[in-house]
Design a protein around this motif. Structure first.
Motif, PDB file in Angstrom:
ATOM      1  N   GLU A 100       0.821  -1.215   0.000  1.00 46.71           N
ATOM      2  CA  GLU A 100       0.000   0.000   0.000  1.00 46.71           C
ATOM      3  C   GLU A 100       0.852   1.262   0.000  1.00 46.71           C
ATOM      4  N   LEU A 101       1.986   1.218   0.710  1.00 49.49           N
ATOM      5  CA  LEU A 101       2.843   2.395   0.822  1.00 49.49           C
ATOM      6  C   LEU A 101       3.921   2.443  -0.250  1.00 49.49           C
ATOM      7  N   SER A 102       3.991   1.420  -1.088  1.00 46.56           N
ATOM      8  CA  SER A 102       5.024   1.332  -2.142  1.00 46.56           C
ATOM      9  C   SER A 102       6.426   1.432  -1.546  1.00 46.56           C
ATOM     10  N   HIS A 103       6.735   0.513  -0.625  1.00 43.84           N
ATOM     11  CA  HIS A 103       8.053   0.416  -0.021  1.00 43.84           C
ATOM     12  C   HIS A 103       8.689  -0.915  -0.453  1.00 43.84           C
ATOM     13  N   PRO A 104       9.263  -0.955  -1.656  1.00 41.04           N
ATOM     14  CA  PRO A 104       9.732  -2.240  -2.205  1.00 41.04           C
ATOM     15  C   PRO A 104      10.870  -2.882  -1.428  1.00 41.04           C
ATOM     16  N   GLU A 105      11.799  -2.090  -0.863  1.00 39.52           N
ATOM     17  CA  GLU A 105      12.912  -2.696  -0.130  1.00 39.52           C
ATOM     18  C   GLU A 105      12.403  -3.438   1.106  1.00 39.52           C
ATOM     19  N   CYS A 106      11.464  -2.847   1.805  1.00 39.89           N
ATOM     20  CA  CYS A 106      10.861  -3.530   2.952  1.00 39.89           C
ATOM     21  C   CYS A 106      10.109  -4.785   2.494  1.00 39.89           C
ATOM     22  N   LEU A 107       9.393  -4.663   1.406  1.00 42.33           N
ATOM     23  CA  LEU A 107       8.636  -5.802   0.890  1.00 42.33           C
ATOM     24  C   LEU A 107       9.560  -6.960   0.547  1.00 42.33           C
ATOM     25  N   LEU A 108      10.672  -6.679  -0.095  1.00 45.32           N
ATOM     26  CA  LEU A 108      11.612  -7.741  -0.464  1.00 45.32           C
ATOM     27  C   LEU A 108      12.173  -8.432   0.771  1.00 45.32           C
ATOM     28  N   GLN A 109      12.513  -7.648   1.807  1.00 51.79           N
ATOM     29  CA  GLN A 109      13.011  -8.242   3.052  1.00 51.79           C
ATOM     30  C   GLN A 109      11.998  -9.232   3.620  1.00 51.79           C
ATOM     31  N   LEU A 110      10.739  -8.830   3.645  1.00 53.43           N
ATOM     32  CA  LEU A 110       9.702  -9.682   4.215  1.00 53.43           C
ATOM     33  C   LEU A 110       9.504 -10.949   3.391  1.00 53.43           C
ATOM     34  N   LEU A 111       9.456 -10.799   2.090  1.00 45.73           N
ATOM     35  CA  LEU A 111       9.201 -11.947   1.225  1.00 45.73           C
ATOM     36  C   LEU A 111      10.347 -12.941   1.252  1.00 45.73           C
ATOM     37  N   VAL A 112      11.573 -12.447   1.243  1.00 46.61           N
ATOM     38  CA  VAL A 112      12.741 -13.331   1.264  1.00 46.61           C
ATOM     39  C   VAL A 112      12.755 -14.186   2.531  1.00 46.61           C
ATOM     40  N   PHE A 147       8.134  -7.703  -7.256  1.00 43.46           N
ATOM     41  CA  PHE A 147       8.566  -8.566  -6.165  1.00 43.46           C
ATOM     42  C   PHE A 147       7.475  -9.565  -5.788  1.00 43.46           C
ATOM     43  N   LEU A 148       6.227  -9.112  -5.782  1.00 49.51           N
ATOM     44  CA  LEU A 148       5.141 -10.045  -5.479  1.00 49.51           C
ATOM     45  C   LEU A 148       5.073 -11.158  -6.520  1.00 49.51           C
ATOM     46  N   LEU A 149       5.242 -10.801  -7.782  1.00 54.63           N
ATOM     47  CA  LEU A 149       5.213 -11.805  -8.844  1.00 54.63           C
ATOM     48  C   LEU A 149       6.343 -12.806  -8.689  1.00 54.63           C
ATOM     49  N   LEU A 150       7.503 -12.340  -8.219  1.00 56.46           N
ATOM     50  CA  LEU A 150       8.648 -13.240  -8.057  1.00 56.46           C
ATOM     51  C   LEU A 150       8.391 -14.297  -6.989  1.00 56.46           C
ATOM     52  N   PHE A 151       7.579 -13.983  -6.001  1.00 58.92           N
ATOM     53  CA  PHE A 151       7.373 -14.903  -4.886  1.00 58.92           C
ATOM     54  C   PHE A 151       6.016 -15.598  -4.928  1.00 58.92           C
ATOM     55  N   LEU A 152       5.280 -15.355  -5.978  1.00 58.25           N
ATOM     56  CA  LEU A 152       3.930 -15.905  -6.070  1.00 58.25           C
ATOM     57  C   LEU A 152       3.960 -17.188  -6.891  1.00 58.25           C
ATOM     58  N   ALA A 153       3.756 -18.338  -6.250  1.00 59.66           N
ATOM     59  CA  ALA A 153       3.773 -19.605  -6.978  1.00 59.66           C
ATOM     60  C   ALA A 153       2.525 -19.751  -7.850  1.00 59.66           C
ATOM     61  N   LYS A 154       1.375 -19.318  -7.313  1.00 59.66           N
ATOM     62  CA  LYS A 154       0.114 -19.414  -8.051  1.00 59.66           C
ATOM     63  C   LYS A 154      -0.685 -18.154  -7.779  1.00 59.66           C
ATOM     64  N   PRO A 155      -1.057 -17.424  -8.828  1.00 57.42           N
ATOM     65  CA  PRO A 155      -1.801 -16.170  -8.609  1.00 57.42           C
ATOM     66  C   PRO A 155      -3.210 -16.437  -8.110  1.00 57.42           C
ATOM     67  N   PRO A 156      -3.717 -15.580  -7.213  1.00 56.53           N
ATOM     68  CA  PRO A 156      -5.101 -15.728  -6.733  1.00 56.53           C
ATOM     69  C   PRO A 156      -6.082 -15.215  -7.785  1.00 56.53           C
ATOM     70  N   ALA A 162      15.449 -15.024  -6.273  1.00 58.45           N
ATOM     71  CA  ALA A 162      14.875 -14.168  -5.241  1.00 58.45           C
ATOM     72  C   ALA A 162      14.618 -14.937  -3.960  1.00 58.45           C
ATOM     73  N   GLN A 163      14.166 -16.174  -4.075  1.00 56.68           N
ATOM     74  CA  GLN A 163      13.819 -16.945  -2.892  1.00 56.68           C
ATOM     75  C   GLN A 163      15.040 -17.461  -2.147  1.00 56.68           C
ATOM     76  N   SER A 164      16.231 -17.338  -2.737  1.00 63.18           N
ATOM     77  CA  SER A 164      17.451 -17.761  -2.049  1.00 63.18           C
ATOM     78  C   SER A 164      18.143 -16.608  -1.344  1.00 63.18           C
ATOM     79  N   GLY A 165      17.582 -15.390  -1.429  1.00 65.03           N
ATOM     80  CA  GLY A 165      18.162 -14.259  -0.704  1.00 65.03           C
ATOM     81  C   GLY A 165      18.047 -12.972  -1.488  1.00 65.03           C
ATOM     82  N   SER A 166      17.799 -11.864  -0.760  1.00 61.96           N
ATOM     83  CA  SER A 166      17.632 -10.579  -1.433  1.00 61.96           C
ATOM     84  C   SER A 166      18.914 -10.124  -2.106  1.00 61.96           C
ATOM     85  N   ASP A 167      20.076 -10.569  -1.599  1.00 58.98           N
ATOM     86  CA  ASP A 167      21.339 -10.156  -2.211  1.00 58.98           C
ATOM     87  C   ASP A 167      21.510 -10.736  -3.599  1.00 58.98           C
ATOM     88  N   ARG A 168      20.872 -11.877  -3.864  1.00 57.37           N
ATOM     89  CA  ARG A 168      20.963 -12.477  -5.208  1.00 57.37           C
ATOM     90  C   ARG A 168      20.286 -11.591  -6.243  1.00 57.37           C
TER      91      ARG A 168
END
Length: 298
Positions: A172-184, A216-225, A266-272
């Motif tokens: 909602e706030l468009s904070h991609p760096e925070c989002l990536l940390q959470l998803l990883v 980032f959401l697409l990278l971590f989404l195995a199956k879209p809702p 992406a799923q192996s680490g944000s640094d990748r």
């Protein structure tokens, strides 16, 4: 507290009068004075040793009719708000997951619930402090317990982000760096429809950040809702997302091969992800949506 909203309920006037009566207590007024001085000390980025001395010896808050010392979890909220990284690091190293316990709401008798430290870090875009919290969560039992914390929703109705996960708030706030940390670190990648709507509704200066959140959401989404917005306006979204991504989100085709490859990284680490060449960074993946626009064949 700055991450709590003022009450706007019909009972706010009556509660305000009762709070004024309570504030007549000299002991409570002294607690309010010391609590505010502690808040200002953290805001001024005073040294860690001095802040801890204040917290353990000089500062009190009013809790259920009596004074008590500030908890490490409450001090961590202050450190997060004001991006006092040294103090946040000390609290997490010294108290580990104990510093992440949700304090009781100061506006009511609600017990601590949800993950307020995650929400506060995301709201104020404190990427460094959020990374420290993620490291501390490694001591939080097993994967199921960590996931439960990461996907926790604000439970108190007085909280500004009540009912939202940290991931939803980051979208909602468009904070991609925070989002990536959470998803990883295992947070559930929900909020895709919000990300799509945010992309088309935000002002131009925020569009790049909104696009990165969607990527980032697409990278971590195995199956879209199921996404009603794609069904209701197929031409609009097909033009925006491109045929391949649109077909995948509608369940008509598998995800693009490039997206699958980037998902493994992406799923192996944000640094990748951040170490990829610039043209492969998620915020420049225009060819993922519209491959015909550049001369690269994937």
């Amino acid at each position: 507290m700055p991450w709590l909203r003022s009450s706007s309920s019909p009972s706010s006037s009556s509660s305000s009068s009762s709070e004024q009566c309570l504030s007549c207590s000299p002991c409570q007024r002294e607690c309010e004075r010391t609590a505010f001085s502690f808040y200002c000390a953290v805001r001024e980025q005073l040294p860690v040793w001095l802040l801890e001395e204040m917290r353990s010896m000089e500062v009190f808050c009013w809790d259920n009719g009596s004074p008590r010392a500030f908890l490490p979890s409450e001090a961590l909220l202050y450190a997060t708000v004001h991006d006092h990284q040294d103090y946040a690091r000390y609290l997490l190293n010294r108290y580990s997951v104990g510093a992440l316990r949700a304090p009781a709401c100061s506006f009511c008798c609600c017990p601590g619930s949800g993950a307020p430290h995650l929400s506060v870090a995301v709201r104020y875009n404190r990427v460094a402090v959020l990374g420290m919290v993620m490291e501390a969560l490694k001591d939080c039992g097993g994967p199921a317990q960590r996931r439960e914390y990461l996907d926790g929703r604000g439970g108190c109705l007085h909280a500004a982000d009540a009912g939202k996960t940290a991931v939803q708030l980051a979208v909602e706030l468009s904070h991609p760096e925070c989002l990536l940390q959470l998803l990883v670190h295992g947070a559930r990648p929900d909020g895709l429809e919000v990300a799509l709507q945010r992309l088309v509704s935000c002002v131009v200066p925020e569009r790049q950040q909104a696009q990165r959140c969607l990527d980032f959401l697409l990278l971590f989404l195995a199956k879209p809702p199921p996404l009603p917005c794609l069904r209701d306006e197929p031409q609009r979204w097909q033009g925006l997302l491109g045929n391949r991504v649109f077909s995948w989100l509608c369940g008509l085709a598998p995800s693009p091969l490039l997206l699958q490859a980037l998902r493994c990284l992406a799923q192996s680490g944000s640094d990748r992800i951040t170490s990829l060449p610039d043209f492969l960074q998620p915020h420049t993946l225009d060819f993922l949506y519209h491959p015909a626009r550049i001369n690269v064949n994937f």
